[in-house]
Design a protein around this motif. Structure first.
Motif, mmCIF file in Angstrom:
data_model
loop_
_atom_site.group_PDB
_atom_site.id
_atom_site.type_symbol
_atom_site.label_atom_id
_atom_site.label_comp_id
_atom_site.label_asym_id
_atom_site.label_seq_id
_atom_site.Cartn_x
_atom_site.Cartn_y
_atom_site.Cartn_z
ATOM 1 N N LYS A 161 1.138 -0.704 -0.200
ATOM 2 C CA LYS A 161 -0.295 0.170 -0.239
ATOM 3 C C LYS A 161 1.030 1.145 -0.097
ATOM 4 O O LYS A 161 0.614 1.728 -0.692
ATOM 5 N N LYS A 162 2.367 0.924 0.600
ATOM 6 C CA LYS A 162 3.197 2.056 0.546
ATOM 7 C C LYS A 162 3.134 3.166 -1.193
ATOM 8 O O LYS A 162 3.850 3.369 -0.781
ATOM 9 N N PHE A 163 3.804 1.464 -1.801
ATOM 10 C CA PHE A 163 3.751 1.886 -2.928
ATOM 11 C C PHE A 163 3.015 2.157 -4.052
ATOM 12 O O PHE A 163 3.178 2.210 -5.050
ATOM 13 N N GLY A 164 1.589 2.029 -3.435
ATOM 14 C CA GLY A 164 0.711 2.179 -4.573
ATOM 15 C C GLY A 164 0.365 0.733 -5.337
ATOM 16 O O GLY A 164 -0.291 0.956 -6.318
ATOM 17 N N VAL A 165 0.679 0.234 -5.045
ATOM 18 C CA VAL A 165 0.411 -1.592 -5.154
ATOM 19 C C VAL A 165 -1.014 -2.083 -6.090
ATOM 20 O O VAL A 165 -1.254 -1.699 -4.695
ATOM 21 N N ASN A 166 -1.473 -1.846 -6.883
ATOM 22 C CA ASN A 166 -2.881 -2.147 -6.808
ATOM 23 C C ASN A 166 -3.280 -3.165 -7.863
ATOM 24 O O ASN A 166 -4.353 -4.062 -7.612
ATOM 25 N N THR A 167 -1.904 -4.315 -8.277
ATOM 26 C CA THR A 167 -2.230 -5.067 -8.829
ATOM 27 C C THR A 167 -1.129 -6.052 -8.521
ATOM 28 O O THR A 167 0.574 -6.159 -8.697
ATOM 29 N N LEU A 168 -1.402 -7.396 -7.416
ATOM 30 C CA LEU A 168 0.327 -7.857 -7.411
ATOM 31 C C LEU A 168 -0.126 -9.651 -8.673
ATOM 32 O O LEU A 168 -1.062 -10.338 -8.343
ATOM 33 N N VAL A 169 1.629 -9.370 -8.693
ATOM 34 C CA VAL A 169 1.465 -11.128 -9.881
ATOM 35 C C VAL A 169 2.127 -11.897 -8.907
ATOM 36 O O VAL A 169 3.539 -11.806 -8.286
ATOM 37 N N ARG A 170 1.935 -13.079 -8.280
ATOM 38 C CA ARG A 170 2.666 -13.911 -7.890
ATOM 39 C C ARG A 170 3.212 -14.747 -8.745
ATOM 40 O O ARG A 170 2.879 -16.087 -9.609
ATOM 41 N N VAL A 171 4.276 -15.014 -8.398
ATOM 42 C CA VAL A 171 5.192 -16.277 -9.761
ATOM 43 C C VAL A 171 5.798 -16.882 -8.981
ATOM 44 O O VAL A 171 7.341 -17.797 -9.612
ATOM 45 N N CYS A 172 5.723 -17.353 -7.602
ATOM 46 C CA CYS A 172 6.586 -18.069 -7.482
ATOM 47 C C CYS A 172 4.903 -19.405 -6.661
ATOM 48 O O CYS A 172 4.311 -18.587 -6.535
ATOM 49 N N GLU A 173 5.633 -20.076 -5.629
ATOM 50 C CA GLU A 173 5.148 -20.865 -4.994
ATOM 51 C C GLU A 173 4.001 -19.982 -3.925
ATOM 52 O O GLU A 173 4.789 -19.693 -3.242
#
Length: 68
Positions: free
Chosen positions: A35-47
């Motif tokens: 939230k501090k960085f303003g992320v609105n989409t997170l993409v999981r690329v590992c387990e």
């Protein structure tokens, strides 16, 4: 265990935040950082090592890469 700091990379009009893979016990701090960085989409690329529901509850969309 100490985790490396998040790294922000910008390319054209896009911004990427490279982070460690959190666990359920570190998820609150991880979400605060997103939230501090303003992320609105997170993409999981590992387990997956955490429940994505609390992240989505904070308004951050969680996507899973096809390789997982």
């Amino acid at each position: 265990m100490n985790r490396p700091a998040a790294v922000e990379i910008s390319y054209d009009c896009m911004r990427f935040l490279i982070t460690h893979n959190p666990t359920n016990s570190t998820l609150n701090k991880f979400t605060e950082e997103l939230k501090k960085f303003g992320v609105n989409t997170l993409v999981r690329v590992c387990e997956a090592t955490y429940d994505k529901a609390p992240v989505e509850k904070e308004g951050i969309q969680v996507l899973v890469s096809k390789s997982n």
